[in-house]
Write a protein that holds these residues in place. Structure first.
Motif, mmCIF file in Angstrom:
data_model
loop_
_atom_site.group_PDB
_atom_site.id
_atom_site.type_symbol
_atom_site.label_atom_id
_atom_site.label_comp_id
_atom_site.label_asym_id
_atom_site.label_seq_id
_atom_site.Cartn_x
_atom_site.Cartn_y
_atom_site.Cartn_z
ATOM 1 N N LEU A 276 56.270 39.340 11.627
ATOM 2 C CA LEU A 276 55.760 38.074 11.094
ATOM 3 C C LEU A 276 54.583 38.282 10.147
ATOM 4 O O LEU A 276 54.081 37.336 9.549
ATOM 5 N N GLY A 277 54.119 39.531 10.043
ATOM 6 C CA GLY A 277 53.064 39.853 9.084
ATOM 7 C C GLY A 277 51.656 39.421 9.484
ATOM 8 O O GLY A 277 50.788 39.266 8.631
ATOM 9 N N VAL A 278 51.415 39.255 10.782
ATOM 10 C CA VAL A 278 50.065 38.865 11.220
ATOM 11 C C VAL A 278 49.117 40.060 11.076
ATOM 12 O O VAL A 278 49.477 41.182 11.426
ATOM 13 N N LYS A 279 47.919 39.814 10.544
ATOM 14 C CA LYS A 279 46.979 40.910 10.300
ATOM 15 C C LYS A 279 45.817 40.943 11.285
ATOM 16 O O LYS A 279 45.059 41.899 11.343
ATOM 17 N N LEU A 280 45.671 39.852 12.048
ATOM 18 C CA LEU A 280 44.515 39.750 12.953
ATOM 19 C C LEU A 280 44.976 39.535 14.402
ATOM 20 O O LEU A 280 45.781 38.644 14.677
ATOM 21 N N VAL A 281 44.450 40.367 15.300
ATOM 22 C CA VAL A 281 44.719 40.202 16.731
ATOM 23 C C VAL A 281 43.384 39.958 17.426
ATOM 24 O O VAL A 281 42.450 40.742 17.267
ATOM 25 N N VAL A 282 43.283 38.857 18.168
ATOM 26 C CA VAL A 282 42.058 38.570 18.906
ATOM 27 C C VAL A 282 42.357 38.568 20.401
ATOM 28 O O VAL A 282 43.256 37.858 20.862
ATOM 29 N N VAL A 283 41.636 39.411 21.139
ATOM 30 C CA VAL A 283 41.722 39.386 22.594
ATOM 31 C C VAL A 283 40.616 38.439 23.057
ATOM 32 O O VAL A 283 39.436 38.681 22.816
ATOM 33 N N LEU A 284 41.040 37.345 23.667
ATOM 34 C CA LEU A 284 40.093 36.286 24.028
ATOM 35 C C LEU A 284 39.919 36.211 25.541
ATOM 36 O O LEU A 284 40.773 35.688 26.257
ATOM 37 N N GLY A 285 38.812 36.771 26.020
ATOM 38 C CA GLY A 285 38.482 36.633 27.436
ATOM 39 C C GLY A 285 37.774 35.311 27.646
ATOM 40 O O GLY A 285 37.566 34.548 26.701
ATOM 41 N N HIS A 286 37.416 35.004 28.868
ATOM 42 C CA HIS A 286 36.690 33.756 29.102
ATOM 43 C C HIS A 286 35.778 33.883 30.310
ATOM 44 O O HIS A 286 36.014 34.710 31.196
ATOM 45 N N THR A 287 34.745 33.063 30.324
ATOM 46 C CA THR A 287 33.802 33.057 31.442
ATOM 47 C C THR A 287 34.494 32.473 32.678
ATOM 48 O O THR A 287 35.469 31.736 32.562
ATOM 49 N N HIS A 288 34.007 32.794 33.837
ATOM 50 C CA HIS A 288 34.552 32.332 35.123
ATOM 51 C C HIS A 288 36.031 32.698 35.296
ATOM 52 O O HIS A 288 36.825 31.892 35.798
ATOM 53 N N CYS A 289 36.408 33.901 34.857
ATOM 54 C CA CYS A 289 37.810 34.328 34.950
ATOM 55 C C CYS A 289 38.131 34.728 36.392
ATOM 56 O O CYS A 289 37.494 35.611 36.965
ATOM 57 N N GLY A 290 39.114 34.063 36.965
ATOM 58 C CA GLY A 290 39.492 34.318 38.358
ATOM 59 C C GLY A 290 40.021 35.724 38.580
ATOM 60 O O GLY A 290 39.726 36.359 39.601
ATOM 61 N N ALA A 291 40.807 36.231 37.625
ATOM 62 C CA ALA A 291 41.384 37.567 37.765
ATOM 63 C C ALA A 291 40.281 38.624 37.756
ATOM 64 O O ALA A 291 40.260 39.536 38.593
ATOM 65 N N VAL A 292 39.333 38.477 36.822
ATOM 66 C CA VAL A 292 38.207 39.418 36.761
ATOM 67 C C VAL A 292 37.354 39.271 38.025
ATOM 68 O O VAL A 292 36.898 40.262 38.603
ATOM 69 N N GLY A 293 37.178 38.038 38.501
ATOM 70 C CA GLY A 293 36.405 37.782 39.716
ATOM 71 C C GLY A 293 37.014 38.472 40.929
ATOM 72 O O GLY A 293 36.303 39.029 41.766
ATOM 73 N N THR A 294 38.342 38.454 41.001
ATOM 74 C CA THR A 294 39.033 39.109 42.117
ATOM 75 C C THR A 294 38.807 40.619 42.064
ATOM 76 O O THR A 294 38.551 41.259 43.087
ATOM 77 N N ALA A 295 38.880 41.187 40.863
ATOM 78 C CA ALA A 295 38.633 42.624 40.713
ATOM 79 C C ALA A 295 37.184 42.957 41.075
ATOM 80 O O ALA A 295 36.913 43.958 41.744
ATOM 81 N N ALA B 116 35.317 41.449 43.206
ATOM 82 C CA ALA B 116 35.097 41.285 44.644
ATOM 83 C C ALA B 116 35.706 42.435 45.445
ATOM 84 O O ALA B 116 35.513 42.507 46.661
ATOM 85 N N HIS B 117 36.410 43.335 44.744
ATOM 86 C CA HIS B 117 37.083 44.463 45.397
ATOM 87 C C HIS B 117 37.956 44.014 46.558
ATOM 88 O O HIS B 117 38.029 44.660 47.596
ATOM 89 N N GLU B 118 38.578 42.869 46.366
ATOM 90 C CA GLU B 118 39.485 42.370 47.411
ATOM 91 C C GLU B 118 40.774 43.167 47.356
ATOM 92 O O GLU B 118 41.219 43.569 46.284
ATOM 93 N N GLU B 119 41.394 43.339 48.504
ATOM 94 C CA GLU B 119 42.676 44.016 48.507
ATOM 95 C C GLU B 119 43.750 43.002 48.134
ATOM 96 O O GLU B 119 43.836 41.929 48.728
ATOM 97 N N VAL B 120 44.516 43.310 47.102
ATOM 98 C CA VAL B 120 45.520 42.365 46.639
ATOM 99 C C VAL B 120 46.893 43.010 46.705
ATOM 100 O O VAL B 120 47.080 44.139 46.268
ATOM 101 N N HIS B 121 47.832 42.281 47.269
ATOM 102 C CA HIS B 121 49.178 42.830 47.411
ATOM 103 C C HIS B 121 50.109 42.254 46.356
ATOM 104 O O HIS B 121 49.748 41.372 45.609
ATOM 105 N N GLY B 122 51.319 42.759 46.383
ATOM 106 C CA GLY B 122 52.339 42.231 45.487
ATOM 107 C C GLY B 122 52.093 42.617 44.043
ATOM 108 O O GLY B 122 51.294 43.494 43.741
#
Ligand SMILES: [Zn+2]
Length: 188
Positions: free
Chosen positions: A92-111, A113-119
């Motif tokens: 598609l010829g896109v020249k710009l890629v932006v990785v957009l994180g966000h504050t209060h991210c649950g996934a980052v919060g889980t990591a 907290a060093h919680e054990e996560v299954h599945g």
């Protein structure tokens, strides 16, 4: 410094979102018909979290055919994400890629907290844990996760400009943090 026009367009879109001007992105029937007939020509790839408070098209005041969006919880970069980015850049010829994180991210919060996560979620959390290492501060951990995803994209030789950014879910502001470039001799 000359900033690429696609990045300026994202910045301006975010300003309109913050000012809550109306209307925001163009989702008119006319544009829907034109893009259906003529195809898409998005100006940026946005790699972001599935968090329901993060709405890329709204955040950048974008309409139909403007952003090519890849979302997953914690926006870790796997083969399907890379394949999607490749498609946008190479076909598609896109020249710009932006990785957009966000504050209060649950996934980052889980990591954090060093919680054990299954599945299957475990694979996402493990990848984020590798990205954030020993970091304990939530905001810095989000930035490290963004940086890591940017680096994976760059290391895979995606021929586009890759920027890391953080969206503040309370204020609506996007902070563009950095451009990730490959060291000259690290390219295979
Ligand atoms: Zn998130």
């Amino acid at each position: 410094m000359n900033e690429m026009k696609e990045l300026q367009r994202l910045r301006e879109g975010n300003k309109r979102y913050l000012a809550a001007e109306s209307p925001l992105g163009d989702v008119s029937p006319e544009l829907r018909e034109t893009t259906a007939r003529e195809g898409q020509k998005p100006y940026a790839v946005i790699v972001t979290c599935s968090d329901s408070r993060v709405i890329p098209e709204s955040i950048f005041s974008a309409g139909i055919g403007e952003l090519f969006v890849i979302r997953s919880a914690g926006f870790t970069i796997d083969k399907t994400a890379l394949g999607s980015i490749e498609y946008a850049v190479e076909h598609l010829g896109v020249k710009l890629v932006v990785v957009l994180g966000h504050t209060h991210c649950g996934a980052v919060g889980t990591a954090l907290a060093h919680e054990e996560v299954h599945g299957k979620l475990g694979a996402i959390i493990n990848e984020i844990s590798r990205a954030i290492g020993q970091e304990e501060d939530a905001d810095r951990a989000v930035e490290l996760n963004v940086k890591h995803s940017c680096e994976v994209i760059v290391k895979n030789g995606i021929p586009a400009e890759v920027f890391g950014a953080v969206y503040h879910i309370d204020t609506g502001k996007v902070e563009f943090k950095y451009k990730v470039a490959l060291a000259p001799n690290s390219h295979k």
